[in-house]
Structures are given as C-alpha cells and as structure tokens.
Design a protein around this motif. Structure first.
Motif, mmCIF file in Angstrom:
data_model
loop_
_atom_site.group_PDB
_atom_site.id
_atom_site.type_symbol
_atom_site.label_atom_id
_atom_site.label_comp_id
_atom_site.label_asym_id
_atom_site.label_seq_id
_atom_site.Cartn_x
_atom_site.Cartn_y
_atom_site.Cartn_z
ATOM 1 N N THR A 75 2.545 0.200 -10.196
ATOM 2 C CA THR A 75 2.733 -1.254 -10.099
ATOM 3 C C THR A 75 4.109 -1.654 -10.617
ATOM 4 O OG1 THR A 75 0.359 -1.666 -10.337
ATOM 5 C CG2 THR A 75 1.853 -3.499 -10.825
ATOM 6 N N GLU A 76 4.489 -1.125 -11.774
ATOM 7 C CA GLU A 76 5.794 -1.460 -12.351
ATOM 8 C C GLU A 76 6.943 -0.921 -11.505
ATOM 9 O OE1 GLU A 76 3.207 -0.192 -13.931
ATOM 10 O OE2 GLU A 76 3.075 -0.863 -16.025
ATOM 11 N N LEU A 77 6.779 0.276 -10.916
ATOM 12 C CA LEU A 77 7.843 0.826 -10.065
ATOM 13 C C LEU A 77 8.080 -0.075 -8.853
ATOM 14 C CD1 LEU A 77 6.962 4.635 -10.184
ATOM 15 C CD2 LEU A 77 8.938 3.505 -11.228
ATOM 16 N N GLY A 81 11.543 -2.406 -7.477
ATOM 17 C CA GLY A 81 12.241 -2.178 -6.218
ATOM 18 C C GLY A 81 11.723 -1.081 -5.326
ATOM 19 N N LEU A 82 10.766 -0.286 -5.772
ATOM 20 C CA LEU A 82 10.248 0.781 -4.912
ATOM 21 C C LEU A 82 9.420 0.186 -3.784
ATOM 22 C CD1 LEU A 82 9.655 3.752 -4.183
ATOM 23 C CD2 LEU A 82 7.720 3.647 -5.782
ATOM 24 N N GLU A 83 9.769 0.554 -2.561
ATOM 25 C CA GLU A 83 8.970 0.212 -1.393
ATOM 26 C C GLU A 83 8.704 1.493 -0.618
ATOM 27 O OE1 GLU A 83 9.997 -3.427 0.873
ATOM 28 O OE2 GLU A 83 11.748 -3.515 -0.460
ATOM 29 N N ILE A 84 7.594 1.525 0.071
ATOM 30 C CA ILE A 84 7.193 2.731 0.788
ATOM 31 C C ILE A 84 7.266 2.497 2.291
ATOM 32 C CG2 ILE A 84 5.292 4.336 1.212
ATOM 33 C CD1 ILE A 84 4.324 3.673 -1.651
ATOM 34 N N ALA A 85 7.852 3.455 2.971
ATOM 35 C CA ALA A 85 7.844 3.476 4.434
ATOM 36 C C ALA A 85 6.963 4.642 4.852
ATOM 37 C CB ALA A 85 9.259 3.643 4.985
#
Length: 525
Positions: A75-77, A81-85
C-alpha cells in the motif's frame, strides 16, 4: 558515537527490502550505493532514444508482488509512485516452421494452444495445473523461509502431513529433476516440452541439470494464472518507490559512495570506510548486499575470517554470462507465427530443447554459441508509458554466453575481449531474431549492447555477467547457498550479514533474501 544503527552496502532491491523492514522496526538505516543510480540489477534508463525507457536487466516483478515485503509495504509503495502494468499474455515460444505456442490467462485459449500440438498434452496441462494448485500453497512458502530453521521444519512437517508419504516423495522427486526430465514426464510434443525449458535457463539450469525443474514448474502455471507484471514506466519506478518509502521512515540512501572496507573490531562489524576516506560507524552492524567473492576480495582482509570460511568463499561458483541488447524501434515486430505475438510480454526463441542444451554446453566450454537462447521482451507493447512518439523498445536477453571466450562455434568471431566481440555477436543474435520476425532490420532506429563485462562493470554483483549472482545448481542452493553452514545470512564476524541473489533463496526480483536477512538482524538485537 554512532552515525547510524545499520549500514546496508548496496541499493539492490534486496538491500532496500531489508532496509524497509529494519526502518519499520525503529532502526536508523543508512544505505550506501557506489553508483549514481539505485537499484543494482533493477534499473531503468533511456539507453537509446529520448523518451524510450529500457529496463537494463531485470524486468519481471511477479515474484516481488508475491513477496512478504510487498504484502507488508504494498500500500505504501503504491502511495509513493509504484504502478503495475500487467500483461494477460505473458509469454510464448516460437519455432522455425512459423508456429508458436502461446500461454495467456485465457484458459480456453491456452488449452487450445496445447491441443493444437497434442490433445493428450492439453489434458496433461490441465492435470499439471491441478497438481500445482494443490501443492503450491505448501511449496511456495518454502522459498521465503530461513534455510534451515525451526519454521521450515514445521512447515515441511505440515506439508508431509497434508500430502502423505507417497505424494511428498513425488514432489521431492519432481524438484530434483532436470528441466528436460520434467517436461518429458508430463508432455509428448517437442514444442510443448520446449515451451517449459527456457524458464530453467533464466537461471542457470541447462535442460539436463538436476534440480532445474522447480522454476518451470512454478513460473509457467503462475504466469498462466496471474499474467506477467511489470512496473509501469520501468522497474526503476519500483526502486524509486522503495527509496521514497525508506526516506519517509527516517532511512537514508547515499549515492556515489563506494565502501572500501568493512571495519572490524574484536571480530565485530562496527562500520565501514568509504573510498573518499570517511568512516561511518554503525551501532547494530553491517548488511552487505554483495557476492561472497567481493566480500573477501575488497571489503574484508581474508585473515580476519576463519580459513575454512575463506576457502568456501573462494570456491563460490558463478554461472554463464548474459548479454543484453536494447533496441529503439519504429514499430512492433511482425512475427512470422502471427501478428498477435507482438502483444506477448516475452517471446522465447530456443527454439528446441536440443538447441538450448547445445548452447549451455558451448558456454561451459568457453565457446560463443552459434545460436543462443533469446528472451525477447516487448515491454512497451504492454506498458505504453515506456514508449514515445510511436516508437517502441525491444529488450533481448541472450542466455547464455561465456564470461571468457576461448573460441566461436561458427569460427567467425575471433576470441578477444568482450568490448571487441559484443557488436559482431549482437549481429548474430539479431539475425536469429530476424528469422522469426523479418521486419526487425527495417524498424531498428538505435541499439545498445551490454556484454557480460558491461554488466559486471555496472554492477559488481553480476560477476562475469552472471545475471543471477552465482550458480543455482543443487550443490549451491537451498541449505548450501551460498555454501554449507552459512545459509542464514550471517557470517563468522558478529553483526555482519549478507543478502542478495548469492544468498538463499537466490536470483530474481523476489525480495526474499533481504527480508530474511532483516529478520536475522532483528532476531539478534
């Protein structure tokens, strides 16, 4: 007077994972990185044209998303700014007759792909999936448990109770098989068998190396069920999110700072000395995210360690090297086997088991392979944020090549330094891709070739260009990683710990080594 509680040498994802765990526990953590960019083997850069984002080495973050670190900090990541493709078309294998076998998350489509080759293999695929689903909840946690440990013993006992004696022995036998034996046990079609083989070779398991069945057994069903995951915008964004989260917790990352020596006092690690002459003192110790050979070659005088430990370190074995080729392209590849293949995240070009086996033998003998196995990554087709102005990237991992070349399988390239050989060998690689996607030569706009030597210069953990920091063969895996008696991330020096791909559970963006090392540090507080 202490400068920090824990010093972490190296900002690879395992070092950062450990730093997050320790910072959450209330320790002050300082991460030192010799490069001007964090991430180790998980870095993104505009290597070719402006706006095109290339993952230099590692790219698939599926293991990280299944890790305890992601479970604890996910959640914190994402807040940092972490987004997953995610790709619902994770991988395929192509063959010289313009055919391909595809694995997608569409169960009917994937079954039909197997059935095109053999109806019996389609049935075997379903049987394998059911078997994996049955044992995976017991098998996968082993890869994130200390080796050995009471927790592991309890887990193995529960697994034994659940499976029973015969099925437990069957699972052990499967794990000990070579990739070829595993594929031949389950399937009859040569193409279906060949579909599984490259996954063992992503590590250093040639088709006939015992113990290599585990990764194909895990990776293929997992990709089928979950797809393949990338960090949107490049794997460097995962690292950036980890760094930002660490700093928000009071931790510190210092770039362009190379550690010259680990300071030892009365057999205890008390800090480090950097190449610019600064001493940094740590209250709780030092965690080195380095390979064993680096530890004794440049960080600790061998005489400070027991002679038997030094001998084991000196015998730590590395696998074959890897070459990376990064291309900027004016459009997607047009594959002979079908235009739909441009949407698959990975396309493996072996093509067959015999070809991969030949490549592996050539590498072990110091021979430049005539036809190396290729992992063709089409990340910008999955993640549009990596492309720009209608241009695309292509990521080609060449598995494998010898670190030191003695001869060439085709007698075309004179053995020399990699700086002289890499361009002509890259031309051979691209010619192989062209056999399967003829438009390649017409759409390449720019090219960057990273030889095994380039990998090591950029990241000393990739010794000899070994992309997984040490052989994973059975004699150097599980309780033997990095070597017998020292698989729990500790060393003979008090308050000095090791993590990284050279330690259990090995290579891949799994964050497990950093997690386990942090648990050892907290346990010994």
């Amino acid at each position: 007077m202490f400068d920090t509680d824990i010093i972490v040498i190296g900002s690879g994802h395992n070092g950062l994972a450990a730093a997050l765990i320790l910072a959450k526990a209330g320790l002050k953590v300082t991460v030192l990185e010799q490069s001007n960019v964090p991430g180790g083997a998980a870095k993104t850069a505009e290597l070719t044209l402006p706006g095109l984002k290339h993952d230099l080495y590692a790219t698939n973050i599926g293991l990280f998303l299944g890790s305890q670190v992601y479970s604890e900090f996910g959640t914190e990541l994402h807040q940092h700014g972490l987004e997953i493709a995610a790709s619902d078309k994770p991988f395929a294998s192509v063959f010289p007759d313009n055919d391909a076998v595809r694995v997608s998350t569409d169960s009917a489509h994937t079954r039909a792909e197997f059935a095109r080759q053999s109806e019996g293999d389609a049935e075997s695929w379903e049987e394998l999936l059911n078997y994996f689903k049955d044992v995976s909840s017991y098998l996968l946690p082993i890869l994130q448990l200390p080796m050995p440990s009471v927790a592991l013993a309890r887990h193995l006992y529960r697994t034994y109770r659940y499976l029973g004696r015969e099925r437990a022995l069957d699972l052990i036998q499967l794990i000990l098989k070579s990739p070829r034996q595993f594929a031949e046990q389950w399937f009859t079609s040569e193409k279906i068998r060949s579909l599984f083989i490259p996954w063992g070779f992503h590590l250093d398991y040639g088709p006939d190396v015992a113990g290599g069945a585990l990764f194909p057994f895990i990776e293929v069903p997992m990709d089928f069920m979950n797809g393949m995951a990338l960090a949107k915008g490049g794997v460097g964004n995962l690292i950036s999110a980890m760094v930002q989260l660490l700093e928000s917790m009071g931790g510190q990352l210092v770039l362009n700072t190379e550690v010259k020596e680990i300071i030892i006092r009365q057999n205890k690690a008390v800090g480090v000395r950097t190449t610019n002459g600064n001493n940094i003192v740590a209250k709780r110790g030092v965690l080195a995210n380095v390979t064993p050979s680096q530890l004794i070659k440049r960080l600790i005088p061998p005489e400070a360690l027991p002679s038997q430990y030094v001998k084991k370190m000196q015998k730590f074995r590395y696998g074959p090297g890897t070459m990376m080729i990064h291309l900027a392209m004016d459009g997607p590849l047009q594959w002979n086997a079908g235009s739909d293949l441009q949407d698959y995240c990975y396309v493996h070009i072996g093509p067959y088991i015999a070809d991969v086996a030949r490549t592996y033998t050539e590498c072990l003998n110091g021979t430049l392979p005539g036809s190396p196995m290729l992992v063709v990554g089409q990340q910008s087709m999955v993640d549009a944020s990596r492309s720009a102005n209608g241009k695309h990237t292509l990521w080609i991992q060449v598995r494998a090549v010898p670190s030191s070349v003695k001869n060439d399988a085709f007698q075309e390239i004179k053995p020399s330094t990699w700086s002289e050989m890499k361009e002509p060998f890259a031309d051979r690689v691209l010619q192989k891709v062209t056999q399967y996607a003829p438009n390649l030569k017409d759409i390449v706009l720019d090219k960057r070739v990273l030889s095994p030597w380039d990998l090591q210069v950029d990241n000393p953990n990739l010794e000899g260009g070994d992309s997984v920091s040490g052989s994973h063969h059975l004699d150097q895996n599980y309780i033997f990683r990095p070597f017998p008696g020292w698989s729990k991330h500790v060393t003979p020096i008090r308050s000095l710990y090791l993590c990284g791909a050279s330690t259990w559970p090995g290579g891949g963006l799994n964050a497990a080594s950093g997690y386990l090392a942090a648990q050892q540090i907290l346990k010994r507080r």
